[in-house]
Each structure stands twice: as structure tokens, then as C-alpha cells.
Write a protein that holds these residues in place. Structure first.
Motif, PDB file in Angstrom:
ATOM      1  N   GLY A 241       0.609  -1.602   0.194  1.00 26.47           N
ATOM      2  CA  GLY A 241      -0.156   0.412   0.169  1.00 26.47           C
ATOM      3  C   GLY A 241       1.092   0.685   0.123  1.00 26.47           C
ATOM      4  N   ASP A 242       0.553   2.014  -0.989  1.00 22.81           N
ATOM      5  CA  ASP A 242       0.807   3.626  -0.593  1.00 22.81           C
ATOM      6  C   ASP A 242      -0.542   4.780  -1.185  1.00 22.81           C
ATOM      7  OD1 ASP A 242       2.725   3.520  -3.687  1.00 22.81           O
ATOM      8  OD2 ASP A 242       0.824   3.494  -3.510  1.00 22.81           O
ATOM      9  N   ALA A 243      -0.081   6.095  -1.492  1.00 22.07           N
ATOM     10  CA  ALA A 243      -0.598   6.921  -1.014  1.00 22.07           C
ATOM     11  C   ALA A 243      -1.550   6.800  -2.585  1.00 22.07           C
ATOM     12  CB  ALA A 243      -0.299   8.000  -0.499  1.00 22.07           C
ATOM     13  N   GLY A 244      -0.990   6.732  -3.257  1.00 19.21           N
ATOM     14  CA  GLY A 244      -1.109   6.201  -4.991  1.00 19.21           C
ATOM     15  C   GLY A 244      -2.203   5.158  -4.386  1.00 19.21           C
ATOM     16  N   VAL A 245      -2.045   4.559  -4.693  1.00 19.47           N
ATOM     17  CA  VAL A 245      -3.040   3.026  -4.699  1.00 19.47           C
ATOM     18  C   VAL A 245      -4.276   3.527  -3.602  1.00 19.47           C
ATOM     19  CG1 VAL A 245      -3.050   0.751  -3.966  1.00 19.47           C
ATOM     20  CG2 VAL A 245      -0.968   1.126  -4.640  1.00 19.47           C
ATOM     21  N   VAL A 246      -4.364   3.687  -2.489  1.00 20.82           N
ATOM     22  CA  VAL A 246      -5.620   3.856  -1.785  1.00 20.82           C
ATOM     23  C   VAL A 246      -6.741   4.959  -2.728  1.00 20.82           C
ATOM     24  CG1 VAL A 246      -6.684   4.461  -0.008  1.00 20.82           C
ATOM     25  CG2 VAL A 246      -4.516   2.938   0.397  1.00 20.82           C
ATOM     26  N   LEU A 247      -5.777   6.011  -2.691  1.00 20.12           N
ATOM     27  CA  LEU A 247      -6.078   6.697  -3.640  1.00 20.12           C
ATOM     28  C   LEU A 247      -6.960   6.723  -4.956  1.00 20.12           C
ATOM     29  CD1 LEU A 247      -7.498  10.512  -3.960  1.00 20.12           C
ATOM     30  CD2 LEU A 247      -4.607  10.565  -4.970  1.00 20.12           C
ATOM     31  N   GLN A 248      -5.923   5.388  -5.763  1.00 20.92           N
ATOM     32  CA  GLN A 248      -6.658   5.456  -6.654  1.00 20.92           C
ATOM     33  C   GLN A 248      -8.167   4.502  -6.813  1.00 20.92           C
ATOM     34  OE1 GLN A 248      -5.855   5.854 -10.771  1.00 20.92           O
ATOM     35  NE2 GLN A 248      -7.768   5.329 -10.558  1.00 20.92           N
ATOM     36  N   GLN A 249      -7.787   3.512  -6.125  1.00 21.11           N
ATOM     37  CA  GLN A 249      -8.923   2.980  -5.516  1.00 21.11           C
ATOM     38  C   GLN A 249     -10.448   3.822  -5.368  1.00 21.11           C
ATOM     39  OE1 GLN A 249      -8.762  -0.036  -2.817  1.00 21.11           O
ATOM     40  NE2 GLN A 249      -6.912  -1.138  -3.185  1.00 21.11           N
ATOM     41  N   ALA A 250     -10.343   4.624  -4.169  1.00 21.44           N
ATOM     42  CA  ALA A 250     -11.089   5.900  -4.272  1.00 21.44           C
ATOM     43  C   ALA A 250     -11.725   6.449  -5.436  1.00 21.44           C
ATOM     44  CB  ALA A 250     -10.909   6.870  -2.946  1.00 21.44           C
ATOM     45  N   GLU A 251     -10.694   6.940  -6.222  1.00 23.20           N
ATOM     46  CA  GLU A 251     -11.178   7.254  -7.724  1.00 23.20           C
ATOM     47  C   GLU A 251     -12.268   6.384  -8.478  1.00 23.20           C
ATOM     48  OE1 GLU A 251      -8.521   9.751  -9.843  1.00 23.20           O
ATOM     49  OE2 GLU A 251      -7.031   9.667  -7.836  1.00 23.20           O
ATOM     50  N   ASN A 252     -11.491   5.675  -7.866  1.00 25.65           N
ATOM     51  CA  ASN A 252     -11.923   4.350  -8.511  1.00 25.65           C
ATOM     52  C   ASN A 252     -13.972   4.082  -8.293  1.00 25.65           C
ATOM     53  OD1 ASN A 252     -10.250   3.616 -10.652  1.00 25.65           O
ATOM     54  ND2 ASN A 252     -10.028   1.952  -9.267  1.00 25.65           N
ATOM     55  N   TRP A 253     -14.023   4.348  -6.916  1.00 28.78           N
ATOM     56  CA  TRP A 253     -15.241   4.048  -6.192  1.00 28.78           C
ATOM     57  C   TRP A 253     -15.800   5.045  -6.721  1.00 28.78           C
ATOM     58  CZ3 TRP A 253     -17.827   6.848  -2.812  1.00 28.78           C
ATOM     59  CH2 TRP A 253     -19.305   6.300  -1.955  1.00 28.78           C
ATOM     60  N   LEU A 254     -15.710   6.330  -5.996  1.00 30.93           N
ATOM     61  CA  LEU A 254     -16.403   7.760  -6.984  1.00 30.93           C
ATOM     62  C   LEU A 254     -16.887   7.197  -8.479  1.00 30.93           C
ATOM     63  CD1 LEU A 254     -17.343  10.599  -5.520  1.00 30.93           C
ATOM     64  CD2 LEU A 254     -15.131  11.452  -5.677  1.00 30.93           C
ATOM     65  N   SER A 255     -15.772   7.268  -9.090  1.00 33.64           N
ATOM     66  CA  SER A 255     -15.891   7.263 -10.481  1.00 33.64           C
ATOM     67  C   SER A 255     -17.465   6.618 -11.186  1.00 33.64           C
ATOM     68  CB  SER A 255     -15.373   6.483 -10.895  1.00 33.64           C
ATOM     69  OG  SER A 255     -14.669   5.589 -11.060  1.00 33.64           O
ATOM     70  N   HIS A 256     -18.340   5.617  -9.417  1.00 28.29           N
ATOM     71  CA  HIS A 256     -19.299   5.384 -10.544  1.00 28.29           C
ATOM     72  C   HIS A 256     -20.351   5.999 -10.277  1.00 28.29           C
ATOM     73  CE1 HIS A 256     -17.744   1.568 -10.621  1.00 28.29           C
ATOM     74  NE2 HIS A 256     -17.456   1.077  -9.487  1.00 28.29           N
ATOM     75  N   TYR A 257     -20.313   7.294  -9.630  1.00 22.85           N
ATOM     76  CA  TYR A 257     -21.699   8.685  -9.253  1.00 22.85           C
ATOM     77  C   TYR A 257     -21.409   9.470 -10.105  1.00 22.85           C
ATOM     78  CZ  TYR A 257     -21.973   5.151  -5.358  1.00 22.85           C
ATOM     79  OH  TYR A 257     -22.020   3.533  -5.285  1.00 22.85           O
ATOM     80  N   THR A 258     -20.015   9.534 -10.800  1.00 14.91           N
ATOM     81  CA  THR A 258     -19.815  10.794 -11.601  1.00 14.91           C
ATOM     82  C   THR A 258     -19.770  11.049 -12.517  1.00 14.91           C
ATOM     83  OG1 THR A 258     -17.096  10.607 -10.472  1.00 14.91           O
ATOM     84  CG2 THR A 258     -18.339  11.499  -9.521  1.00 14.91           C
ATOM     85  N   GLU A 259     -19.433   9.626 -13.512  1.00 15.58           N
ATOM     86  CA  GLU A 259     -19.793   9.177 -14.440  1.00 15.58           C
ATOM     87  C   GLU A 259     -20.773  10.224 -15.001  1.00 15.58           C
ATOM     88  OE1 GLU A 259     -19.705   5.387 -17.348  1.00 15.58           O
ATOM     89  OE2 GLU A 259     -20.247   4.888 -15.696  1.00 15.58           O
ATOM     90  N   GLY A 260     -20.492  10.212 -16.134  1.00 17.85           N
ATOM     91  CA  GLY A 260     -21.440  11.585 -17.117  1.00 17.85           C
ATOM     92  C   GLY A 260     -21.086  12.937 -16.997  1.00 17.85           C
ATOM     93  N   ALA A 261     -22.208  14.096 -17.945  1.00 17.44           N
ATOM     94  CA  ALA A 261     -21.772  14.864 -18.074  1.00 17.44           C
ATOM     95  C   ALA A 261     -21.846  15.941 -16.657  1.00 17.44           C
ATOM     96  CB  ALA A 261     -22.801  15.593 -19.585  1.00 17.44           C
ATOM     97  N   ALA A 262     -21.192  16.633 -16.794  1.00 18.76           N
ATOM     98  CA  ALA A 262     -20.653  17.561 -15.646  1.00 18.76           C
ATOM     99  C   ALA A 262     -21.724  18.276 -14.741  1.00 18.76           C
ATOM    100  CB  ALA A 262     -19.320  19.054 -15.646  1.00 18.76           C
TER     101      ALA A 262
END
Length: 311
Positions: A241-262
Motif C-alpha cells: 500500500g501507498d497513497a497512490g494505490v489507496v487514492l486510485q481505489q477511492a477514485e474508482n469508487w467515486l467514478s461510479h457516481y460521477t460518470e456522465g456530463a458535469a
């Protein structure tokens, strides 16, 4: 007094004028406190800047997801006075980010945030200055929660005191394995002052809030999921684990709810925010007005052309 950035943004958006007007009338548009309450933004800012250290860093990404980092590792990412001011400035930048869809709030160097830097706390220990700092941070964190972006607190290590309060100013909380959220205010002879108690009660209910505050309980990921304080757990093997791995996991999680037009994602956040903070009748009218901003918009017309509703 100069209006908060979110108020200015809302008033400029004619298509959402009703939403802005209703929220302003109920003191629900960004800032909670103004000169009416004896709060002078410039005066408090000047006092806080006398206690420097650390930084609050903002990275806006092309994906529409920003990363807000509380960065003061030598103090477990505690907020210095200047960091409180920087937080308010970063929130202002996010309020005007037209292409934004989400924001992840994290701490630097594998821990989240330990609240206020004691150097500043000791220097402003009189009740008058303490109240001013309280109002400043309530304004900043309320504006953070009311951003037209879907927000996630990424909790690694410890979120203590004001750091625990910061997690409640996000729409979601993700806890890394081994992390802890703890409202330690009682041990300091205090209660939350940054709005954490009010928000916590809405997130986990009043009984659980009483347990967390009165017992100063350590909330690990398992308990967080059980009481609804955590919305997900990120499993990371410490050897890898490092900050990059955990942050990427968080971005992947959030992307499920932010997919689409701003504009659509921001509209989603606005109608949910209105439903949470306004009476039903007003929330319904607000939803109608926000609906009007996306009906016939580019994303809507493209979806109709693609007949994507039933896919």
C-alpha cells in the motif's frame, strides 16, 4: 460584508434563481455566519494567518474529480491557522469549477487529520477568539458539503477531533483498512465546534452520535459500516500500500457516481442538497427549476439520440 463565493455563484445562475433565493432566505446558501452574527471574515482571516504551517493542496483533474489534500505530516495533518484560511480558499475554487463532478478529501502521508494544531489553539484559547474560529470553520465546512460536487472523505490512519468532523462534511466516507475515526473532543473538555455534531447526528442518528461523542469511541471500518458512518472499506495490504494505490481505489469508487456530463452530476447534487435542507414543498419547486437546467441540454439530447434510457 462580502457575500460568500457560493452565494455569488448561485445568484449569477438565473436558471437556479429560485433555489438560490430559497436557500438564502433560510441561511442555507454556503456561509452560515455573516456580519449579522457578529462575524467579520477579514478580521478572523488575519488572526488565523498569524499561525502558519502546512498547506491545503488542490489538484483538479481532467476526469472531473479533484483531490483536496490536508498536508501537515509533522503534526498529523492538524490544521494550522493558515491552513484553515487555505481550506476556505480551496472551497471557493471548487465552487466555481464548471467542469467538476467530484472531490476526494484526503490527508498526506497515510493519515487523515488530527483536528486543530495545538499551537494555534493555545494562542486563541479565549472564548471570543474560539467562537470566531468556530464560525469560520463552520462556514468553510458547510460550503464544502454544499459544493455542487459529490464529495468523499478518504480516511487513512487517524481522523481525530476536527479531523473526524471534516469527514462528516463530505457526502461519503471511505475507510482504509486499519483506519480510525474518533471524536476525541470530550477528552479536551470540548464538544465539536466545526459543525461535526450536527452533521454526525444526521448521518448515524442521535443515539449513535451520543455514543460516539459521549464515549469518544474509536470507529474502525467494521463499526463504521455497521452504524452508517462509513460507506465503504478499502482493503490495502500494507506491504504494497501507498497513497497512490489507496487514492486510485477511492477514485474508482467515486467514478461510479460521477460518470456522465458535469452539468448533470452537479444537478444531481443540487436536487439532493435541496431535498436534505429544504421543506418538501420548497424542495419540489427547486427540483423543478434544476430539472429545467438540464432538460433539452446537450447530455439530454445526446441520450435521446442514442435512445440510451433502456440500455
Amino acid at each position: 460584508m462580502v457575500l460568500c463565493a457560493m452565494r455569488r455563484q448561485l445568484l449569477r445562475s438565473g436558471s437556479c434563481a429560485v433555489w438560490a433565493r430559497l436557500l438564502l432566505q433560510r441561511q442555507s446558501s454556503g456561509c452560515v455566519y455573516s456580519s449579522v452574527h457578529g462575524f467579520n471574515q477579514e478580521e478572523v482571516t488575519e488572526k488565523l494567518q498569524a499561525f502558519p504551517g502546512g498547506s491545503v493542496d488542490l489538484l483538479k483533474q481532467e476526469s472531473g474529480i479533484a483531490v483536496l489534500t490536508i498536508n501537515y505530516p509533522s503534526r498529523m495533518n492538524a490544521f494550522s491557522g493558515s491552513m484553515m484560511v487555505e481550506l476556505e480558499e480551496r472551497v471557493s475554487q471548487l465552487e466555481s469549477w464548471m467542469d467538476g463532478k467530484g472531490v476526494i478529501v484526503q490527508g498526506a502521508a497515510g493519515t487523515f487529520c488530527s483536528g486543530s494544531d495545538l499551537t494555534a489553539v493555545r494562542a486563541i484559547s479565549n472564548p471570543q477568539d474560539g467562537m470566531k474560529m468556530c464560525m469560520f470553520m463552520q462556514n468553510a465546512l458547510t460550503r464544502l458539503l454544499r459544493l455542487p460536487l459529490i464529495s468523499v472523505a478518504l480516511v487513512e490512519g487517524k481522523a481525530l477531533g476536527g479531523g473526524a468532523e471534516l469527514t462528516t462534511a463530505c457526502d461519503f466516507r471511505l475507510m482504509a483498512s486499519g483506519s480510525v475515526i474518533q471524536f476525541v473532543h470530550k477528552h479536551m473538555g470540548l464538544v465539536p465546534g466545526w459543525g461535526g455534531a450536527a452533521r454526525l447526528s444526521r448521518i448515524v442518528g442521535s443515539q449513535n452520535a451520543l455514543k460516539l461523542l459521549g464515549g469518544s469511541l474509536k470507529v474502525d471500518p467494521e463499526l463504521g459500516l455497521q452504524i452508517g458512518l462509513a460507506d465503504g472499506v478499502l482493503e490495502v495490504r500494507r506491504a504494497e500500500g501507498d497513497a497512490g494505490v489507496v487514492l486510485q481505489q477511492a477514485e474508482n469508487w467515486l467514478s461510479h457516481y460521477t460518470e456522465g456530463a458535469a452539468p448533470v452530476i452537479q444537478a444531481v447534487k443540487k436536487v439532493v442538497l435541496s431535498g436534505r435542507e429544504l421543506p418538501l414543498y420548497e424542495a419540489l419547486r427547486t427540483e423543478k427549476d434544476v430539472f429545467g437546467t438540464v432538460w433539452g441540454g446537450q447530455a439530454n439530447l445526446q441520450a435521446l439520440a442514442n435512445k440510451s434510457k433502456h440500455r
